[in-house]
Design an enzyme around this catalytic site. Sequence first.
Site: not given
Lengths: 455, 455
Positions: B27-28, B37, B224, B252, B254, B278, B305, B328, B355-357, B386
């Site tokens: 998730g970084s 999370y 990312k 992405d 972010n 993204e 998201e 989201d 968006h997911a995860g 996602e």
Amino acid sequence: MSADPTARITAVDTHDIRFPTSRELDGSDAMNPDPDYSAAYLVLRTCEGGHEGHGFTFTIGRGNDVQVAAIEALRGHVVGRSVAELCADPGALYRDLIGDSQLRWLGPEKGVMHMAIGAVVNAVWDLAAKREGKPLWQLLADAEPEWLVSQVDFRYIADAITPQAALELLRRGKEGAAERAAELLRSGYPAYTTSPGWLGYSDEKLIRLAKQAVADGFTQIKLKVGADLADDVRRCRTARQAVGPDIRMAIDANQRWNVAEAIEWTRALAEFDPYWVEEPTSPDDVLGHATIRRAVAPVKVATGEHVQNRVVFKQLLQAGAIDVLQLDSARVAGVNENLAILLLAATYGVPVCPHAGGVGLCELVQHLSMFDYVALSGTTEDRVIEYVDHLHQHFVDPVRVQDGHYRTPTLPGFSAQMHQDTIDTFTYPTGGFWAADLAGADPAGRDLAGTEPTA
Amino acid sequence: MSADPTARITAVDTHDIRFPTSRELDGSDAMNPDPDYSAAYLVLRTCEGGHEGHGFTFTIGRGNDVQVAAIEALRGHVVGRSVAELCADPGALYRDLIGDSQLRWLGPEKGVMHMAIGAVVNAVWDLAAKREGKPLWQLLADAEPEWLVSQVDFRYIADAITPQAALELLRRGKEGAAERAAELLRSGYPAYTTSPGWLGYSDEKLIRLAKQAVADGFTQIKLKVGADLADDVRRCRTARQAVGPDIRMAIDANQRWNVAEAIEWTRALAEFDPYWVEEPTSPDDVLGHATIRRAVAPVKVATGEHVQNRVVFKQLLQAGAIDVLQLDSARVAGVNENLAILLLAATYGVPVCPHAGGVGLCELVQHLSMFDYVALSGTTEDRVIEYVDHLHQHFVDPVRVQDGHYRTPTLPGFSAQMHQDTIDTFTYPTGGFWAADLAGADPAGRDLAGTEPTA
């Protein structure tokens, strides 16, 4: 009280303070029928004799506890910091707080978490100004342009203003600053009053307070609108007749309308010559405000008290969506983000007429407008600070309004500090007022709430 | 388990659940280097045998307690309500929650308070779907268009979509819906995977996971980017070589960039044929996204998201600022607001790729995309959900992805429910894992966190 270079922040004390304002319908408008004006309040304690920093988020009642919890979530970033370093560079803390990647997820840079950051950052500025022995407006006006620029985060606004452009604006602002500061101390800063116009007031009370406002030297009043068009037509006519043609009369819909409704309703009130229409729709709707502004001119469009951050203000200016920018002292991330917003407004030549009222917002925001006059925009033309005569008696250094002007504060700090007695009485639900009220008693000290406007 | 017309909501239980994902850099990304999370989790208890509603806000660690406090601030709106009435009209509660004037001040309709409303509203939909004995996507797809329209708040979006226009879209969506539902049960819904592309992974791990993704049937991956351009050039080249020219590769950032940086950086990576870029900048910057989109075409622009509500999505569509809308499931005010967002996307013909995860976002959002396919947009063309292979084992009805597709859930509800054992273990700071961890022990059950991706 002396500066100690080794002093640290020792604690962040928090307080959930609520005033029972809903019982008199003060502050009532089309979206907020029964606010209990509240503050999620904090005190930065230091081990430096006598120095404290005070700050708060203004809320209108329920949820003030959530706001307090958000301030408490920032404690770990603050306790243990060097007081001298914090006050020399509040921007470092501001960047740490908005940059905490885990907390950032809760916004980013908006809502409860962002307002909590604003409260903490403003408390640091209160502390810094007290240590300098200056009112905040003067600390900012005396500061070097390079240092002020270092206090701004240009991320997401660099397409509208660069650090270099900001520096040039602030250098130009230095010209004549001493003369303007002297003028400010003599004459104060223009105010307008919302006290007559709350939606819950009778026509008789509206007339009485509107006439009183003119007698008190105000040249602009504001009326809440948006609940019922027939009522608004009657109230606007009544108010216009009471104040005559030469007093500016703003109307405020508190986000009540869709875009088309805003246009239709504003046009229906145009015959009463409203100066601006405020919060005609969602504060998030940049494009909607632009559409409304094109349609209702020459009535001006104003918004800002709920605008979440500098990114939305940037777009309102880029899109030509507003005539008047109403920054709020405690909605965004404190003085640092408001410096960015003042710089954006100056870049686009849009006058700033801050939102105030609530609890302590007048006390805070006067400092930002006065800095803007002395050392940035250099003018008070078409600029007024909102004034509402509520709850000032709870502050150690309350605003003073005379002849329709805010008198210039001279005590050190950001005027944010409440009396200890107020904290003891209005802390929810354990303070003296609430403990008695919730137990069903008729609380003593009822008038401490200051819910009866005196203007 | 039988419906009881007199049943009430008896309690809202809340839980602060955190997983130690930061320890593996899963998730970084450029803005979130070390997320833990987390879920601010709630259970609606009823006195109706066996029926509960589960919902949550996803966060990434610190501040999860603030989010829990915000959910608790809504308790008074929910406890005591009729279960039957709540489930027959979740929109009534949704309107009450976003319309609570005192709580509204803390947004409005954004940030911590708004996400809390989303968690509660989603829990009601989970309860409603369980009582109906249907997975949520099917409950929505089976519903009458008139009823679905009644679940949407058109305030602030009426300039883009009216109730009548929404009704026509949903009526058209009914045509062929039964065939699409059958196809969905056979083939599932297309997915893409972000698992290879976390910023903290080595090139070797990136190559291994990217090749695995293709072998597993995915036709799109995501990387990312945004921390270091030279690294991004190398990682994009590496990934493109690993997957070949026919696999879509999204990038992405972010929110890492200013507008000009976004344009420059995306152009520098264009040679690797990114499918979309993204979150190139602040999710609040509608005009910035429009500028970026014009400059980086044919690379598509995607965001959502962190988009706070329907008002900002409306503007992104009105301004032609996005090619792909990434709603989201837990950022906005739940299913009701996401219905509005799906209707806006359908109006403008922009594909929705959610968006997911995180924790449980895959579980929730699959239902929204599947409803959209069956009964609104009627297509999966250029639409993918996602997928991140994290933490699914904690859910009672976890997503199942096969051959690059989400299998269609068939159990009643919104797939939101966690195992009781997970709640007991990962409640912060008192659950089994955290109590041991904070005491300095090496916690047993380490692999319960599921922090090692298996894709």
